[in-house]
Write a protein that holds these residues in place. Sequence first.
Motif, PDB file in Angstrom:
ATOM      1  N   ALA A 181       0.855  -1.189   0.000  1.00  0.00           N
ATOM      2  CA  ALA A 181       0.000   0.000   0.000  1.00  0.00           C
ATOM      3  C   ALA A 181       0.886   1.232   0.000  1.00  0.00           C
ATOM      4  N   TYR A 182       0.500   2.247  -0.754  1.00  0.00           N
ATOM      5  CA  TYR A 182       1.287   3.483  -0.806  1.00  0.00           C
ATOM      6  C   TYR A 182       0.379   4.658  -1.127  1.00  0.00           C
ATOM      7  N   ALA A 183       0.844   5.855  -0.789  1.00  0.00           N
ATOM      8  CA  ALA A 183       0.076   7.064  -1.077  1.00  0.00           C
ATOM      9  C   ALA A 183       1.025   8.243  -1.199  1.00  0.00           C
ATOM     10  N   LYS A 184       0.873   9.031  -2.249  1.00  0.00           N
ATOM     11  CA  LYS A 184       1.663  10.241  -2.449  1.00  0.00           C
ATOM     12  C   LYS A 184       1.069  11.349  -1.580  1.00  0.00           C
ATOM     13  N   VAL A 185       1.904  11.940  -0.726  1.00  0.00           N
ATOM     14  CA  VAL A 185       1.423  12.921   0.250  1.00  0.00           C
ATOM     15  C   VAL A 185       2.158  14.247   0.052  1.00  0.00           C
ATOM     16  N   PRO A 186       1.450  15.320  -0.337  1.00  0.00           N
ATOM     17  CA  PRO A 186       2.111  16.622  -0.505  1.00  0.00           C
ATOM     18  C   PRO A 186       2.710  17.116   0.811  1.00  0.00           C
ATOM     19  N   THR A 187       3.916  17.681   0.729  1.00  0.00           N
ATOM     20  CA  THR A 187       4.565  18.305   1.890  1.00  0.00           C
ATOM     21  C   THR A 187       5.197  19.609   1.424  1.00  0.00           C
ATOM     22  N   GLY A 188       4.489  20.720   1.664  1.00  0.00           N
ATOM     23  CA  GLY A 188       4.977  22.023   1.199  1.00  0.00           C
ATOM     24  C   GLY A 188       4.984  22.077  -0.316  1.00  0.00           C
ATOM     25  N   ASP A 189       6.153  22.395  -0.894  1.00  0.00           N
ATOM     26  CA  ASP A 189       6.242  22.490  -2.352  1.00  0.00           C
ATOM     27  C   ASP A 189       6.757  21.195  -2.982  1.00  0.00           C
TER      28      ASP A 189
END
Length: 201
Positions: free
Chosen positions: A147-155
């Motif tokens: 399982a994986y998920a792309k998670v925004p962190t700032g820019d």
Amino acid sequence: MQRSFLTALVAIAAVVAGVAVAALLSRPTTGELAHLTVLPAPRTLPAALTVTDDSGTQRPLDSFTGRWQLVFAGFTYCPDICPATLAQLAQVHDALPAISVQLFSVDPERDDPARLRAYVQHFDPGFGAFTTDEPALGQVARALSVAYAKVPTGDTYTVDHSSAVAILNPRGQLAAFVTPPFDVPGIVSDLQTLIGSGPDA
């Protein structure tokens, strides 16, 4: 954004729950495998799914054959869990050099073959790596119970992912998992037992 992150958390929880159920179903009655979860039957990986390895070669997902393989999902920009796990897998590889170790990158946007090769060989010159683009990435992940998920962190962004290590038998089938916390001597001992039981363990 929040909905997708919650969905990813549910997916990760489902993977963990599935591994736990498999453990209950397959744990040897003698308790000799304390650090591995062996599937009730090896799972054949889809031949139609293609990945790109760290040499830039495209190959079917089911082509990792001929030897036992440890496959860890991660990415080169991972700040802590990935390098720590790869360092532990390097110790396992030192003890059992006949076993191959592969990094399955869940960040194909940044992890090209050259970067993957330089990264994994920092831990062990014998390590390999592979990845693929979406939507195949999600299909490969499901086949390996990742399982994986792309998670925004700032820019920029990071990638949350499950941390179990998949074990493929010499036929390229998913046979077992190593789940954290990782105990290197225990894993080595259990892998020796698993390998001794044959490719269809």
